[in-house]
Design a protein around this motif. Structure first.
Motif, PDB file in Angstrom:
ATOM      1  N   GLN A  58       0.817  -1.207   0.000  1.00  0.00           N
ATOM      2  CA  GLN A  58       0.000   0.000   0.000  1.00  0.00           C
ATOM      3  C   GLN A  58       0.854   1.262   0.000  1.00  0.00           C
ATOM      4  O   GLN A  58       0.549   2.227  -0.708  1.00  0.00           O
ATOM      5  N   PHE A  59       1.930   1.260   0.777  1.00  0.00           N
ATOM      6  CA  PHE A  59       2.739   2.472   0.894  1.00  0.00           C
ATOM      7  C   PHE A  59       4.101   2.364   0.216  1.00  0.00           C
ATOM      8  O   PHE A  59       4.815   3.351   0.128  1.00  0.00           O
ATOM      9  N   GLU A  60       4.480   1.187  -0.253  1.00  0.00           N
ATOM     10  CA  GLU A  60       5.769   1.019  -0.909  1.00  0.00           C
ATOM     11  C   GLU A  60       5.608   0.145  -2.143  1.00  0.00           C
ATOM     12  O   GLU A  60       4.891  -0.854  -2.112  1.00  0.00           O
ATOM     13  N   ALA A  61       6.265   0.542  -3.211  1.00  0.00           N
ATOM     14  CA  ALA A  61       6.233  -0.245  -4.442  1.00  0.00           C
ATOM     15  C   ALA A  61       7.597  -0.164  -5.112  1.00  0.00           C
ATOM     16  O   ALA A  61       8.293   0.857  -5.026  1.00  0.00           O
ATOM     17  N   GLN A  62       7.965  -1.251  -5.755  1.00  0.00           N
ATOM     18  CA  GLN A  62       9.208  -1.292  -6.518  1.00  0.00           C
ATOM     19  C   GLN A  62       8.944  -2.048  -7.812  1.00  0.00           C
ATOM     20  O   GLN A  62       8.373  -3.140  -7.791  1.00  0.00           O
ATOM     21  N   PHE A  63       9.318  -1.454  -8.927  1.00  0.00           N
ATOM     22  CA  PHE A  63       9.083  -2.073 -10.217  1.00  0.00           C
ATOM     23  C   PHE A  63      10.169  -1.636 -11.184  1.00  0.00           C
ATOM     24  O   PHE A  63      10.885  -0.652 -10.950  1.00  0.00           O
TER      25      PHE A  63
END
Length: 381
Positions: free
Chosen positions: A66-71
């Protein structure tokens, strides 16, 4: 000397690989400068093709919370990746405390510092109300009052009112101010929201306006001190003030490349693995088939451990391995020019994956505005 107009032979696979890699050497970094027109080279036919781009372009998600993403964004130029980064930081609107009416403040924090702290508290609420119903507040012109441009669909009213007093029920030997006094610490959860007009329709129940983190400390007080504050929340952009930025961080780095050019086995393999972050290099036994291949470098090393690259994305490219003489000529480090590893940390009003989708929409709108202007410029000249 006039430039050559003839076409050259198609680039080899080695040349294509060299173009796509930033070289990381012991004391230098090579192949860092891009050409004026990305992916275009002299005397080569490389007109942009949508189908080729679609075939090479990929988005790979590594983490989606919800608060962190890595792509990973693969197959685009640095200018496109940087456009997304700048949009994430500054061009996605959020709601934040903008105007503070300080009716009373006898705490030790000055009015302007306290106002600044309040403005940086991230809030959240019903997504439909925040993104579709709420509009932008217009600053009053000369002769207009604050409330002349303030309506229920562009302003959220908040209040913070508390007074610090002694707690007669406190334990006799306690030294904790939170036990000795009432309202010794004021937190974001102490801010109340006053619903006006049509706001209850969009901001009620689970969709209420609330701080993303209720435990953010605003100020400390002691008996006799009090605050009485009214606040107005407005919609804005990060390019105006950082309090409207929807992200705490939005950054990218190039995908590291680690190429082992000569076999590394035994104790050297263990030392080699120790030169990288955990998980980057793995140790595997040399198989019988590998040991039987002449010229492989594994002859006579059956069963010994060899170094293999497992997960280069974990690497920080510290170049530690290049400082050891025993690895001279056995490894090449680099970064892939068209592979960008994005990290997004949301402040809470938007989910982290929603932010990237919104950045794509924003860039698309910019292109739609720019396209007719470029077309008109071409036909004009």
């Amino acid at each position: 000397m006039a430039p050559s107009s003839g076409r050259r032979a198609p680039p080899t696979a080695e040349e294509l690989e060299e173009r796509d890699i930033v070289g990381i050497n012991k004391e230098t970094v090579t192949n860092t400068v891009s050409n004026d027109y990305p992916d275009n080279y002299a005397n080569e036919e490389q007109a942009w093709d949508k189908d080729v781009f679609r075939q090479n372009f990929r988005v790979q998600w590594h983490e989606n919370k919800q608060f962190e993403a890595q792509f990973s964004l693969i197959g685009v130029d640095a200018s496109i990746a940087n456009a997304f980064r700048r949009i994430l930081i500054a061009e996605i609107p959020t709601l934040a405390i903008d105007t503070v009416f300080m009716h009373n403040n006898t705490s030790v924090i000055q009015d302007e510092v306290l106002s600044h702290r309040l403005g940086l508290i991230p809030f959240t609420g019903g997504k439909k109300g925040l993104r579709e119903w709420m509009g932008f507040w217009r600053k009053p012109a000369d002769g207009e009052g604050t409330y002349d441009t303030t309506f229920d669909n562009n302003t959220i009213s908040l209040k913070l009112k508390a007074k610090c007093t002694h707690n007669p029920s406190a334990p006799p030997n306690s030294k904790d101010p939170r036990e000795l006094f009432h309202n010794a610490h004021l937190y974001a959860r102490d801010i109340t929201c006053e619903m006006l007009g049509g706001q209850p329709k969009y901001f009620s129940g689970a969709d209420r306006i609330r701080p993303c983190n209720p435990d953010i400390l605003i100020t400390k007080m002691r008996p006799g001190q009090e605050v009485d504050i009214e606040m107005h929340m407005h919609k804005g952009f990060g390019w105006d003030h950082a309090k409207w930025s929807p992200v705490a961080t939005a950054s990218y780095r190039l995908m590291p490349t680690i190429t082992i050019t000569k076999p590394i086995v035994g104790e050297d393999a263990e030392k080699f693995a120790g030169c990288f972050m955990p998980g980057v290099v793995a140790l595997e036994p040399v198989t019988r088939q590998e040991a039987r291949v002449k010229g492989s470098g594994f002859e006579g090393h059956e069963g010994e451990l060899k170094a293999v690259v497992k997960d280069p994305m974990r690497d920080t490219v510290s170049r530690e391995v290049l400082r050891h003489d025993e690895f001279e000529g056995k490894v090449k480090l680099g970064r892939r020019r068209d592979h960008f590893i994005f990290s997004i940390e949301s402040t809470g009003q938007w989910d982290s994956d929603e932010l990237f989708v919104e950045a794509v929409k924003t860039l698309k709108k910019k292109c739609q505005v720019l396209r007719p202007q470029v077309t008109n410029m071409v036909y004009t000249y």
